[in-house]
Design a protein around this motif. Sequence first.
Motif, PDB file in Angstrom:
ATOM      1  N   GLN A 191      -1.187   2.324  10.823  1.00 46.72           N
ATOM      2  CA  GLN A 191      -2.620   2.337  10.521  1.00 46.72           C
ATOM      3  C   GLN A 191      -2.864   3.077   9.207  1.00 46.72           C
ATOM      4  OE1 GLN A 191      -4.395   4.435  13.756  1.00 46.72           O
ATOM      5  NE2 GLN A 191      -6.124   3.039  13.925  1.00 46.72           N
ATOM      6  N   LEU A 192      -3.963   2.714   8.531  1.00 48.40           N
ATOM      7  CA  LEU A 192      -4.354   3.511   7.369  1.00 48.40           C
ATOM      8  C   LEU A 192      -4.896   4.841   7.878  1.00 48.40           C
ATOM      9  CD1 LEU A 192      -5.993   0.678   5.265  1.00 48.40           C
ATOM     10  CD2 LEU A 192      -3.737   1.721   4.975  1.00 48.40           C
ATOM     11  N   ARG A 193      -4.432   5.920   7.282  1.00 46.50           N
ATOM     12  CA  ARG A 193      -4.768   7.260   7.764  1.00 46.50           C
ATOM     13  C   ARG A 193      -6.265   7.553   7.597  1.00 46.50           C
ATOM     14  NH1 ARG A 193      -0.887  11.445   7.855  1.00 46.50           N
ATOM     15  NH2 ARG A 193      -2.530  12.778   7.025  1.00 46.50           N
ATOM     16  N   MET A 194      -6.753   8.472   8.405  1.00 44.06           N
ATOM     17  CA  MET A 194      -8.149   8.882   8.305  1.00 44.06           C
ATOM     18  C   MET A 194      -8.461   9.430   6.911  1.00 44.06           C
ATOM     19  SD  MET A 194      -9.895   8.520  11.195  1.00 44.06           S
ATOM     20  CE  MET A 194     -11.079   9.838  11.407  1.00 44.06           C
ATOM     21  N   ASP A 195      -7.472  10.048   6.264  1.00 46.00           N
ATOM     22  CA  ASP A 195      -7.712  10.637   4.951  1.00 46.00           C
ATOM     23  C   ASP A 195      -7.217   9.735   3.810  1.00 46.00           C
ATOM     24  OD1 ASP A 195      -5.044  10.919   5.426  1.00 46.00           O
ATOM     25  OD2 ASP A 195      -4.933  13.068   4.988  1.00 46.00           O
ATOM     26  N   LEU A 227       0.861  -1.185   0.000  1.00 43.19           N
ATOM     27  CA  LEU A 227       0.000   0.000   0.000  1.00 43.19           C
ATOM     28  C   LEU A 227       0.897   1.235   0.000  1.00 43.19           C
ATOM     29  CD1 LEU A 227      -2.843  -0.901   2.524  1.00 43.19           C
ATOM     30  CD2 LEU A 227      -2.638  -1.422   0.095  1.00 43.19           C
ATOM     31  N   PRO A 228       0.525   2.280  -0.736  1.00 45.06           N
ATOM     32  CA  PRO A 228       1.377   3.473  -0.777  1.00 45.06           C
ATOM     33  C   PRO A 228       1.612   4.029   0.635  1.00 45.06           C
ATOM     34  CG  PRO A 228      -0.308   3.591  -2.480  1.00 45.06           C
ATOM     35  CD  PRO A 228      -0.647   2.408  -1.626  1.00 45.06           C
ATOM     36  N   SER A 229       2.854   4.367   0.924  1.00 45.38           N
ATOM     37  CA  SER A 229       3.221   4.771   2.289  1.00 45.38           C
ATOM     38  C   SER A 229       2.497   6.044   2.722  1.00 45.38           C
ATOM     39  CB  SER A 229       4.733   4.960   2.401  1.00 45.38           C
ATOM     40  OG  SER A 229       5.170   5.900   1.443  1.00 45.38           O
ATOM     41  N   GLN A 230       2.083   6.879   1.762  1.00 45.89           N
ATOM     42  CA  GLN A 230       1.413   8.137   2.158  1.00 45.89           C
ATOM     43  C   GLN A 230       0.035   7.892   2.753  1.00 45.89           C
ATOM     44  OE1 GLN A 230       2.106   7.278  -1.014  1.00 45.89           O
ATOM     45  NE2 GLN A 230       0.653   8.124  -2.494  1.00 45.89           N
ATOM     46  N   TRP A 231      -0.488   6.669   2.615  1.00 47.92           N
ATOM     47  CA  TRP A 231      -1.809   6.383   3.180  1.00 47.92           C
ATOM     48  C   TRP A 231      -1.724   5.784   4.582  1.00 47.92           C
ATOM     49  CZ3 TRP A 231      -3.520   9.539   0.106  1.00 47.92           C
ATOM     50  CH2 TRP A 231      -3.658   9.396  -1.269  1.00 47.92           C
ATOM     51  N   ARG A 232      -0.514   5.717   5.167  1.00 56.49           N
ATOM     52  CA  ARG A 232      -0.379   5.160   6.518  1.00 56.49           C
ATOM     53  C   ARG A 232       0.089   6.234   7.495  1.00 56.49           C
ATOM     54  NH1 ARG A 232      -0.516  -0.549   6.784  1.00 56.49           N
ATOM     55  NH2 ARG A 232       0.133  -1.622   4.902  1.00 56.49           N
ATOM     56  N   ASN A 233      -0.300   6.095   8.754  1.00 59.61           N
ATOM     57  CA  ASN A 233       0.228   6.991   9.791  1.00 59.61           C
ATOM     58  C   ASN A 233       1.456   6.346  10.434  1.00 59.61           C
ATOM     59  OD1 ASN A 233      -0.689   5.163  11.731  1.00 59.61           O
ATOM     60  ND2 ASN A 233      -2.617   6.262  12.054  1.00 59.61           N
ATOM     61  N   GLU A 234       2.025   7.017  11.446  1.00 57.50           N
ATOM     62  CA  GLU A 234       3.280   6.535  12.021  1.00 57.50           C
ATOM     63  C   GLU A 234       3.108   5.212  12.772  1.00 57.50           C
ATOM     64  OE1 GLU A 234       1.675   9.230  12.814  1.00 57.50           O
ATOM     65  OE2 GLU A 234       1.562   9.512  14.991  1.00 57.50           O
ATOM     66  N   ALA A 235       1.876   4.847  13.110  1.00 63.91           N
ATOM     67  CA  ALA A 235       1.618   3.556  13.769  1.00 63.91           C
ATOM     68  C   ALA A 235       1.362   2.453  12.749  1.00 63.91           C
ATOM     69  CB  ALA A 235       0.420   3.689  14.713  1.00 63.91           C
TER      70      ALA A 235
END
Length: 385
Positions: free
Chosen positions: A190-194, A180-188
């Motif tokens: 998790q998939l980001r809210m956005d 999955l593209p790294s920009q869609w994950r947060n530092e934990a």
Amino acid sequence: MIERVVRGEVPRKHHLAFRDAGGNLLYEEAFTRQGFDGPYTLAYHRHRPHAHHAAEARHGWPLPGPAPRRALARRHYRTQDLAPRAGPAVDARTPLLFNDDVVIGLVQPAAPDPVYLSNGDGDDLFFVFEGGGLLRTPLGDLRFGKDDYVLVPKGLLHRFLPDPGPQRWLSIECLGGLWLPSQWRNEAGQLRMDAPFCHRDFRLPAFAGPQDEGIRDLVVKRAGAFHGYRSDAPPLDVVGWDGAVYPFAFPILAFQPRVGPVHLPPTWHGTFAARGALVCSFVPRPLDFHPEAVPCPYPHASVDVDEAIFYARGEFTSRRGVGPGSISHHPAGILHGPHPGAYEASIGQKATSELAVMLDCHLPLAPTPAALSVEDAGYEESFAG
Ligand SMILES: [Fe+2]
């Protein structure tokens, strides 16, 4: 590789002696990526999973050969005209466009796989635009259907059991991995809210414990060749597993498209990342809402990438002559854009029904003989009007 999950029975800590109710020692398999640095899954087998004998490889699909030298041109391949290869998925794949990072093809299976396959060359991503079925693995059964992406991780033993009826799956073999593209994950992690999808959009295999289908033959694809093995024990003998490497299905219509007042670049539609490629999903959506917006893509030269678009269904506002099953290939080095009249006609349009999968590839794509057999000879000239 969405999140870490546990299924079935596992010991309280990895690498400990683990026994079944009868006191029999189980065998831990470490399924790791990037050496031992990347995501991994530990699976617990009733039998030694590495015990097998060399055998003849009786299955496999035709592999791409050397790239032909051709004029630089925009291309259109009509997979809808491709004669299906008969047989199970392990035989019914037709590679069409390839480079050293990805092989794009079409799979039209007509029977269940009679053997297990392990693709040791790369992750296999499928987009099922007609049909559906079951993916069977030691980690469980994954049901999939029309409009699903299905990921089979590199090296995972599996077989496909297609449902009755026509089957057409786009295949994208990712020789350097897919994630999955790294920009869609947060530092934990998790998939980001956005992000354009959430954890619950991904379907994982249903695990029901060991089973014996009576199949002992395994075909391994590695280094561009198929190799045969035969095991003494049933390969689907896993009692439990724990990890982050497993197959999944993702319905393309769960992808949340973005829309702005003016045209947004394809990177907003990024769904999966691979070495040397970005896989984008174009799903039905409202179009750009500025009163003077030109919703049709502008003529462009993305000078670092070859673009391949697979058209699944809907209205393709920028392009004439393409239909469900078409693959356009727009190479780096020359401009491409809307067909004559499409740019002007798009002004004021409110929505698009297009469903398409696009790959932006860093290395030049080359066609296989199968692709050349269904090439639309008039496509390059069609841009001139
Ligand atoms: Fe483009």
